[in-house]
Scaffold this motif. Structure first.
Motif, mmCIF file in Angstrom:
data_model
loop_
_atom_site.group_PDB
_atom_site.id
_atom_site.type_symbol
_atom_site.label_atom_id
_atom_site.label_comp_id
_atom_site.label_asym_id
_atom_site.label_seq_id
_atom_site.Cartn_x
_atom_site.Cartn_y
_atom_site.Cartn_z
ATOM 1 N N GLY A 1 0.989 -1.090 0.215
ATOM 2 C CA GLY A 1 -0.174 -0.316 -0.081
ATOM 3 C C GLY A 1 0.928 0.998 -0.116
ATOM 4 O O GLY A 1 1.825 1.349 -0.709
ATOM 5 N N ASP A 2 0.506 2.323 0.833
ATOM 6 C CA ASP A 2 1.177 3.308 0.940
ATOM 7 C C ASP A 2 2.639 3.575 1.916
ATOM 8 O O ASP A 2 3.539 4.303 2.377
ATOM 9 C CB ASP A 2 0.329 4.780 1.778
ATOM 10 C CG ASP A 2 -0.831 4.483 0.560
ATOM 11 O OD1 ASP A 2 -0.852 4.182 -0.964
ATOM 12 O OD2 ASP A 2 -1.881 5.034 1.076
ATOM 13 N N TYR A 3 2.504 1.858 2.099
ATOM 14 C CA TYR A 3 3.821 2.353 3.639
ATOM 15 C C TYR A 3 5.108 1.623 2.932
ATOM 16 O O TYR A 3 4.603 0.580 2.760
ATOM 17 C CB TYR A 3 3.088 1.565 4.697
ATOM 18 C CG TYR A 3 1.540 2.459 5.095
ATOM 19 C CD1 TYR A 3 1.475 3.809 5.506
ATOM 20 C CD2 TYR A 3 0.404 1.840 5.009
ATOM 21 C CE1 TYR A 3 0.336 3.677 5.536
ATOM 22 C CE2 TYR A 3 -0.826 1.875 5.227
ATOM 23 C CZ TYR A 3 -0.463 2.930 5.459
ATOM 24 O OH TYR A 3 -2.146 3.655 5.535
ATOM 25 N N THR A 4 6.185 1.644 3.584
ATOM 26 C CA THR A 4 7.353 0.783 3.108
ATOM 27 C C THR A 4 8.021 0.716 4.435
ATOM 28 O O THR A 4 7.918 1.647 5.499
ATOM 29 C CB THR A 4 7.597 1.808 2.112
ATOM 30 O OG1 THR A 4 8.475 2.911 2.343
ATOM 31 C CG2 THR A 4 7.117 1.509 0.832
ATOM 32 N N CYS A 5 9.157 0.370 4.579
ATOM 33 C CA CYS A 5 9.625 -0.324 5.558
ATOM 34 C C CYS A 5 11.341 -0.607 5.189
ATOM 35 O O CYS A 5 11.210 -1.871 4.262
ATOM 36 C CB CYS A 5 9.825 -1.282 5.930
ATOM 37 S SG CYS A 5 10.697 -1.795 8.182
ATOM 38 N N THR A 6 12.477 -0.207 5.200
ATOM 39 C CA THR A 6 13.335 -0.294 4.588
ATOM 40 C C THR A 6 14.402 -0.539 6.031
ATOM 41 O O THR A 6 14.929 -0.039 6.392
ATOM 42 C CB THR A 6 14.213 1.164 4.020
ATOM 43 O OG1 THR A 6 13.110 1.316 2.768
ATOM 44 C CG2 THR A 6 15.445 0.144 2.903
ATOM 45 N N PHE A 7 15.182 -1.607 5.999
ATOM 46 C CA PHE A 7 15.688 -2.266 6.751
ATOM 47 C C PHE A 7 17.918 -1.582 6.071
ATOM 48 O O PHE A 7 17.907 -3.143 4.885
ATOM 49 C CB PHE A 7 16.111 -3.364 7.107
ATOM 50 C CG PHE A 7 16.273 -4.347 8.272
ATOM 51 C CD1 PHE A 7 16.908 -3.191 9.364
ATOM 52 C CD2 PHE A 7 17.771 -4.853 8.100
ATOM 53 C CE1 PHE A 7 17.424 -3.929 10.571
ATOM 54 C CE2 PHE A 7 18.775 -5.482 8.855
ATOM 55 C CZ PHE A 7 18.142 -4.711 10.293
ATOM 56 N N THR A 8 18.893 -0.766 6.064
ATOM 57 C CA THR A 8 20.133 -1.010 6.263
ATOM 58 C C THR A 8 20.506 -1.731 6.898
ATOM 59 O O THR A 8 20.437 -1.030 8.309
ATOM 60 C CB THR A 8 19.900 0.676 5.013
ATOM 61 O OG1 THR A 8 20.015 0.900 6.798
ATOM 62 C CG2 THR A 8 19.193 0.549 4.410
ATOM 63 N N TYR A 9 22.302 -1.629 7.163
ATOM 64 C CA TYR A 9 22.784 -2.410 7.936
ATOM 65 C C TYR A 9 23.640 -2.554 7.428
ATOM 66 O O TYR A 9 24.468 -2.322 5.865
ATOM 67 C CB TYR A 9 22.392 -3.448 8.534
ATOM 68 C CG TYR A 9 22.476 -5.159 7.333
ATOM 69 C CD1 TYR A 9 23.462 -5.484 7.661
ATOM 70 C CD2 TYR A 9 21.107 -5.306 6.540
ATOM 71 C CE1 TYR A 9 23.536 -6.509 6.690
ATOM 72 C CE2 TYR A 9 21.755 -5.855 6.259
ATOM 73 C CZ TYR A 9 22.972 -7.273 5.543
ATOM 74 O OH TYR A 9 22.537 -8.350 4.668
ATOM 75 N N SER A 10 25.319 -2.548 7.812
ATOM 76 C CA SER A 10 26.265 -3.159 7.937
ATOM 77 C C SER A 10 26.896 -4.078 8.658
ATOM 78 O O SER A 10 26.712 -3.664 10.263
ATOM 79 C CB SER A 10 27.515 -1.659 8.085
ATOM 80 O OG SER A 10 28.563 -2.278 7.971
ATOM 81 N N ALA A 11 27.573 -5.103 8.701
ATOM 82 C CA ALA A 11 27.917 -6.252 8.975
ATOM 83 C C ALA A 11 29.330 -7.153 8.838
ATOM 84 O O ALA A 11 29.287 -6.960 7.744
ATOM 85 C CB ALA A 11 26.485 -7.102 9.680
ATOM 86 N N GLN A 12 29.462 -7.984 9.559
ATOM 87 C CA GLN A 12 30.644 -8.584 9.306
ATOM 88 C C GLN A 12 30.570 -9.990 9.840
ATOM 89 O O GLN A 12 29.977 -10.388 10.996
ATOM 90 C CB GLN A 12 32.140 -8.019 9.760
ATOM 91 C CG GLN A 12 32.138 -6.621 9.556
ATOM 92 C CD GLN A 12 33.499 -6.584 10.488
ATOM 93 O OE1 GLN A 12 34.007 -6.673 11.764
ATOM 94 N NE2 GLN A 12 34.489 -5.057 9.647
ATOM 95 N N GLY A 13 31.735 -11.106 8.939
ATOM 96 C CA GLY A 13 31.062 -12.613 9.243
ATOM 97 C C GLY A 13 30.195 -12.687 9.237
ATOM 98 O O GLY A 13 28.862 -12.208 8.642
#
Length: 115
Positions: A1-13
């Motif tokens: 619909g009119d809603y979004t969810c964005t997940f950004t990250y930085s990780a190791q291993g």
């Protein structure tokens, strides 16, 4: 619909970790939820940073966990000082976050059309 969810990250291993993301809108269209988690429980990734952002709704409540429930283990929440919540984002807090994340849950309120 009119809603979004964005997940950004930085990780190791971590090797071949399976993660899931779920977005949903309540039946009455008033709440929008967004969850990101590792179904196997604890993640072995070393997270240097993370940020979840919602668009189209304002965050009402959010919780982050260092360990997600699996088997006999239960969710272990991050300490409040490890992350910060604004109207539209949940992110790690520089210098306080202890690099562990296994689950993130957000509940946001959708804008209501006033009659």
């Amino acid at each position: 619909g009119d809603y979004t969810c964005t997940f950004t990250y930085s990780a190791q291993g971590g090797t071949n970790e399976q993660w899931q993301m779920n977005v949903a809108v309540s039946e009455d269209n008033l709440l929008f939820s967004c969850s990101v988690w590792r179904p196997q429980g604890k993640s072995y990734l070393f997270f240097t940073q993370f940020k979840a952002e919602v668009k189209g709704a304002k965050i009402e409540h959010a919780t982050a966990y260092s360990q997600a429930a699996a088997g006999a283990q239960s969710d272990i929440p991050l300490k409040q000082e490890e992350f910060e919540i604004t109207e539209t984002t949940v992110s790690h807090r520089e210098g306080k976050f202890r690099f562990e994340l296994s689950k993130l849950m957000i509940v946001a309120k959708t804008p209501r059309d006033e009659l």
